[in-house]
Design a protein around this motif. Structure first.
Motif, mmCIF file in Angstrom:
data_model
loop_
_atom_site.group_PDB
_atom_site.id
_atom_site.type_symbol
_atom_site.label_atom_id
_atom_site.label_comp_id
_atom_site.label_asym_id
_atom_site.label_seq_id
_atom_site.Cartn_x
_atom_site.Cartn_y
_atom_site.Cartn_z
ATOM 1 N N ALA A 53 -7.983 -11.039 12.306
ATOM 2 C CA ALA A 53 -7.441 -11.757 11.144
ATOM 3 C C ALA A 53 -8.064 -11.243 9.854
ATOM 4 O O ALA A 53 -7.376 -11.121 8.826
ATOM 5 N N ASP A 54 -9.362 -10.923 9.885
ATOM 6 C CA ASP A 54 -10.028 -10.373 8.695
ATOM 7 C C ASP A 54 -9.395 -9.049 8.273
ATOM 8 O O ASP A 54 -9.194 -8.792 7.086
ATOM 9 N N ARG A 55 -9.075 -8.200 9.260
ATOM 10 C CA ARG A 55 -8.455 -6.909 8.945
ATOM 11 C C ARG A 55 -7.111 -7.113 8.259
ATOM 12 O O ARG A 55 -6.783 -6.417 7.287
ATOM 13 N N ALA A 56 -6.330 -8.057 8.764
ATOM 14 C CA ALA A 56 -5.030 -8.336 8.135
ATOM 15 C C ALA A 56 -5.210 -8.903 6.736
ATOM 16 O O ALA A 56 -4.460 -8.574 5.811
ATOM 17 N N LEU A 57 -6.219 -9.741 6.575
ATOM 18 C CA LEU A 57 -6.470 -10.372 5.276
ATOM 19 C C LEU A 57 -6.908 -9.351 4.237
ATOM 20 O O LEU A 57 -6.590 -9.477 3.045
ATOM 21 N N ARG A 58 -7.628 -8.321 4.663
ATOM 22 C CA ARG A 58 -8.104 -7.287 3.736
ATOM 23 C C ARG A 58 -7.045 -6.223 3.447
ATOM 24 O O ARG A 58 -7.271 -5.336 2.626
ATOM 25 N N SER A 59 -5.926 -6.289 4.129
ATOM 26 C CA SER A 59 -4.882 -5.282 3.950
ATOM 27 C C SER A 59 -4.151 -5.482 2.623
ATOM 28 O O SER A 59 -4.378 -6.463 1.906
ATOM 29 N N ALA A 60 -3.240 -4.555 2.349
ATOM 30 C CA ALA A 60 -2.440 -4.646 1.122
ATOM 31 C C ALA A 60 -1.096 -5.315 1.393
ATOM 32 O O ALA A 60 -0.137 -5.101 0.647
ATOM 33 N N ALA A 61 -1.028 -6.110 2.448
ATOM 34 C CA ALA A 61 0.226 -6.757 2.826
ATOM 35 C C ALA A 61 0.636 -7.805 1.798
ATOM 36 O O ALA A 61 -0.153 -8.208 0.939
ATOM 37 N N VAL A 62 1.870 -8.264 1.920
ATOM 38 C CA VAL A 62 2.392 -9.289 1.006
ATOM 39 C C VAL A 62 1.595 -10.583 1.185
ATOM 40 O O VAL A 62 0.963 -10.805 2.225
ATOM 41 N N ARG A 85 2.344 -13.622 1.936
ATOM 42 C CA ARG A 85 2.639 -14.468 3.092
ATOM 43 C C ARG A 85 1.873 -13.994 4.330
ATOM 44 O O ARG A 85 1.295 -14.793 5.060
ATOM 45 N N VAL A 86 1.884 -12.691 4.576
ATOM 46 C CA VAL A 86 1.194 -12.161 5.758
ATOM 47 C C VAL A 86 -0.302 -12.421 5.650
ATOM 48 O O VAL A 86 -0.953 -12.838 6.615
ATOM 49 N N ARG A 87 -0.885 -12.197 4.478
ATOM 50 C CA ARG A 87 -2.319 -12.449 4.315
ATOM 51 C C ARG A 87 -2.631 -13.944 4.388
ATOM 52 O O ARG A 87 -3.690 -14.344 4.878
ATOM 53 N N GLY A 88 -1.690 -14.767 3.924
ATOM 54 C CA GLY A 88 -1.883 -16.213 4.063
ATOM 55 C C GLY A 88 -1.902 -16.648 5.509
ATOM 56 O O GLY A 88 -2.728 -17.482 5.908
ATOM 57 N N LEU A 89 -1.004 -16.085 6.309
ATOM 58 C CA LEU A 89 -0.989 -16.400 7.742
ATOM 59 C C LEU A 89 -2.254 -15.890 8.416
ATOM 60 O O LEU A 89 -2.784 -16.518 9.335
ATOM 61 N N ALA A 90 -2.752 -14.739 7.948
ATOM 62 C CA ALA A 90 -4.006 -14.211 8.490
ATOM 63 C C ALA A 90 -5.160 -15.157 8.186
ATOM 64 O O ALA A 90 -6.013 -15.436 9.046
#
Length: 428
Positions: free
Chosen positions: A252-261, A263-268
């Protein structure tokens, strides 16, 4: 394992005595009998995760007891996302069941089934790009309908139709003009991601991961980077449900640190909060939930685009907050929040009703409100039986065990018995 039980028991006894509590006094606070707690302290009975979290809260242990419990240490199967030489054959039986069989492409050709890979959708490209656009619009509407069906049907019954739709969209993309090709592939990736979720609901993590990886491949092919980060969120959930909150938090941390939109980082952030709650870290879990709220409030996705994540829960962060409170050993607060949020669910969203109803019943049972837990359990049985979810059945087993600790309560005995009759159908 036995040594681990002794360590937990010794630490529980040490903290109980430091708090100047007798076995009976602590038992009343966590709704366990004196005899049960005594067996745990002496290493004769394995402690449950629920007991560890409740004792952590009552003894102000800040998650120390929960961290003493075993976590799954076997490596999870992770398929190779780049295996383009692998194809999947789907077998449909007359009784309605289906199976998927992976095969090497060359093995399939050697077996004389090459035609199964090359049935053409059409003899040439689509005549005009707007034709493909119409197909995109129709397929989006169909996707919404599949998700509605998924709220009320067994996941295994949906997977064959979803796979067929993915194949059709991929073929349409090959024939479409450049303007519509990307939209078709994005939609195919959403279908693949949802297929992975339905496979997970059916209890097949291997297939779930395969289709999640396929979703990333499809999204990458048209420049959609959101799915790659969202795949980490999905893997995080699979790790958490498999009993590995540490790995779940890292993903989840990796997804949160990404440059994703957002919504995706919120779900992470939301899934990271759940993993931190399981680990007993109250402050970090609440901070992560706050971050999830902020990110999800920034979501500017097109209203006609397929939604990533839960689409049948009015306030998904509030619902997760309730569940995190339960994991943190605060069942009464959790029950109050889950009571409010589940009342907002659509009566037609049977899967959401069963999932969050099970968690609501667990919170009431852990808080000592056994009659209310039994009432909620009786309300969710028909929904749980209809959707046949492996993940929901895990919570129902926990609920049956909690109610089973009250053998003198007739309603608890009956509710536990009825839960057990539902479970075999969900785990088959």
């Amino acid at each position: 394992m036995q040594q681990h039980m002794y360590r937990f028991g010794e630490e529980l006894r040490r903290r109980r005595l430091a708090a100047d509590l007798s076995l009976e006094q602590l038992g009343k606070r966590v709704h366990y009998s004196k005899a049960q707690l005594s067996k745990v302290e002496r290493g004769l009975k394995r402690p449950s995760a629920e007991l560890a979290r409740l004792c952590d809260t009552e003894l102000a242990a800040d998650g120390a007891l929960a961290r003493l419990l075993d976590t799954a240490d076997s490596p999870m199967f992770l398929p190779d996302p780049g295996r383009d030489d692998e194809v999947w054959l789907m077998y449909l039986d007359k009784d309605g069941t289906s199976t998927l069989q992976p095969m090497k492409r060359r093995s399939l050709i050697a077996a004389g089934a090459a035609s199964a890979l090359s049935l053409p959708l059409a003899s040439g490209p689509l005549p005009v790009d707007t034709g493909a656009g119409t197909l995109v619009e129709a397929s989006r509407v169909l996707f919404d309908q599949f998700r509605r069906i998924g709220q009320a049907a067994a996941p295994r019954s949906l997977v064959p139709a979803l796979i067929a739709q993915i194949h059709a969209l991929e073929q349409l993309a090959r024939l479409a003009g450049p303007r519509s090709r990307g939209e078709l592939l994005v939609l195919a990736s959403r279908y693949a991601e949802y297929t992975g979720w339905m496979a997970q609901e059916a209890g097949d993590d291997r297939t779930a991961l395969w289709w999640t990886d396929r979703a990333v491949q499809l999204a990458d092919s048209c420049g959609d980077e959101a799915l790659a980060a969202y795949a980490l969120v999905r893997r995080s959930l699979i790790c958490l449900l498999g009993g590995d909150p540490v790995q779940a938090t890292e993903l989840a941390d990796r997804a949160l640190r990404s440059a994703a939109v957002p919504r995706v980082r919120g779900l992470a952030a939301q899934h990271r909060a759940q993993s931190l709650a399981v680990a007993g870290d109250h402050s970090a879990a609440m901070r992560s939930l706050d971050e999830a709220r902020e990110l999800l409030s920034m979501d500017t996705a097109r209203s006609d685009a397929p939604t990533l994540g839960a689409s049948h829960v009015p306030d998904v962060v509030e619902m997760y907050t309730g569940w995190c409170l339960y994991e943190l050993g605060r069942p009464r607060q959790a029950a109050e929040l889950l009571d409010r949020e589940t009342s907002r669910l659509s009566p037609h969203a049977l899967r959401a009703q069963a999932r969050h109803g099970a968690r609501r019943a667990l919170a009431h049972a852990a808080a000592g409100d056994i009659d209310q837990a039994c009432t909620v359990a009786s309300e969710l049985l028909s929904s749980a039986a209809a959707v046949e979810s492996a993940t929901i059945s895990t919570d129902l087993r926990r609920l049956a065990r909690l109610l089973g600790r009250h053998p003198r309560n007739a309603r608890a005995r009956e509710a536990a018995r009825r839960l057990i009759t539902v479970l075999p159908h969900q785990s088959s």
